[in-house]
Design an enzyme around this catalytic site. Structure first.
Site, short mmCIF file in Angstrom:
data_model
loop_
_atom_site.label_atom_id
_atom_site.label_comp_id
_atom_site.label_asym_id
_atom_site.label_seq_id
_atom_site.Cartn_x
_atom_site.Cartn_y
_atom_site.Cartn_z
N HIS A 138 0.85 -1.19 0.00
CA HIS A 138 0.00 0.00 0.00
C HIS A 138 0.88 1.24 0.00
O HIS A 138 1.79 1.37 0.81
CB HIS A 138 -0.92 0.02 1.22
CG HIS A 138 -1.87 1.18 1.22
ND1 HIS A 138 -3.11 1.13 0.61
CD2 HIS A 138 -1.76 2.44 1.73
CE1 HIS A 138 -3.72 2.28 0.75
NE2 HIS A 138 -2.92 3.10 1.42
N CYS A 142 0.01 7.55 -2.96
CA CYS A 142 -0.99 7.29 -4.01
C CYS A 142 -2.32 6.82 -3.42
O CYS A 142 -3.33 6.78 -4.14
CB CYS A 142 -0.46 6.24 -4.98
SG CYS A 142 1.02 6.75 -5.89
N CYS A 153 8.42 7.20 -6.38
CA CYS A 153 9.48 8.08 -6.85
C CYS A 153 8.97 9.52 -6.93
O CYS A 153 8.06 9.81 -7.71
CB CYS A 153 9.98 7.63 -8.22
SG CYS A 153 11.30 8.67 -8.88
#
Length: 299
Positions: A138, A142, A153
């Site tokens: 997880h 996001c 990143c």
């Protein structure tokens, strides 16, 4: 509630700052190379045309793979890893942690799940309400579970995982090619400006900095690309390199390692696999493979 939404909005806005920095540097390098070097400094027509053609090929491939690394959505677990309505109701009504673990273990028997949490229990995401497939994690940035997650990143403002790992590797490789080409073609004019053989002007500043910036980025990218090539050869993600995946028999850093050749064959994130064997994908821009495929393990 409004404050929380405001903070999340600010976080999403600020998360684009690294991408804007990279984009600004690349746009400046385009202007400096095309206009200040090729159009205003180089006098030989053949050299000018050759440099511009090769440069734009490198620039387009770099830009496309960077775009795909940023805007390819992370792959999430499919529906079969989600709890059914009855299982979810049974899980939520059960208050005992041991009983909840037993419920998840019963559901996981029907699924191709081999990895475990540090406690030995089936890995379950309370936020996404899914049983985590192997190598799935997880991402708090996001806010979703990402299949075969490598890392989040900031320079692409995206999770690097199953769906875009190939694009990320291609982005690193084309970035190095872009930097090497600039440094190699700028070098002779760098020496001329440095030695005073060419007149001082705006082009001098741009050419000198092009050389320094290209070399600086190339060195850092070379180490990062080499590290990820090593990870691919070991069939290991960045997260697994720092924290070994746990199986029924305990932690095993090489749990997914089946030999270099087979690692490359079964990793659809970074290469193409055909019936005839492995083919390089430096010009391939679309990923292959089914995210629901279970990766073969030694266990």
């Amino acid at each position: 509630m409004a404050l929380s939404r405001g903070l999340r909005f600010c976080q999403r806005v600020f998360s684009w700052i690294p991408v804007l920095i990279i984009t600004s540097v690349v746009l400046w390098s385009y202007y400096a190379y095309v206009f200040e070097l090729c159009l205003f400094t180089i006098t030989n027509t053949f050299e000018k045309v050759a440099y511009l053609l090769v440069f734009h090929v490198c620039f387009v491939m770099f830009s496309w793979t960077y775009w795909k690394s940023i805007f390819t959505p992370p792959a999430s677990p499919c529906k079969k890893f989600q709890l059914s309505y009855s299982d979810k109701e049974r899980y939520e009504l059960e208050e005992r942690p041991d009983a909840q673990k037993q419920i998840l273990a019963e559901i996981a028997k029907k699924l191709p799940i081999f990895s475990r949490a540090q406690s030995g229990a089936i890995r379950f995401c309370d936020r996404c309400q899914v049983l985590k497939p192997d190598r799935c994690h997880h991402c708090s940035v996001c806010e979703t579970c990402v299949l075969k997650m490598d890392h989040h990143c900031p320079w692409v403002n995206n999770c690097v995982g199953f769906s875009n790992y190939k694009f990320f590797l291609l982005f690193l490789s084309y970035s190095m090619v872009y930097c090497v080409f600039i440094a190699a073609t700028v070098f002779q004019y760098f020496l001329k400006f440095w030695g005073g053989d060419l007149n001082n002007g705006p082009a001098k500043f741009h050419v000198l900095f092009l050389m320094f910036v290209a070399l600086m980025f190339f060195v850092s990218l070379m180490f990062l690309f080499s590290y990820h090539c090593w990870l691919v050869s070991k069939n290991r993600s960045t997260l697994e390199a720092f924290s070994a995946p746990v199986f029924v028999g305990g932690p095993d850093r090489n749990g997914f390692n089946v030999g270099m050749h087979r690692n490359l064959e079964q990793d659809p994130r970074s290469i193409n696999v055909s019936q005839d064997g492995v083919s390089l994908t430096f010009l391939c821009l679309f990923p292959d493979g089914d995210p629901s495929v279970t990766i073969e393990m030694e266990h």
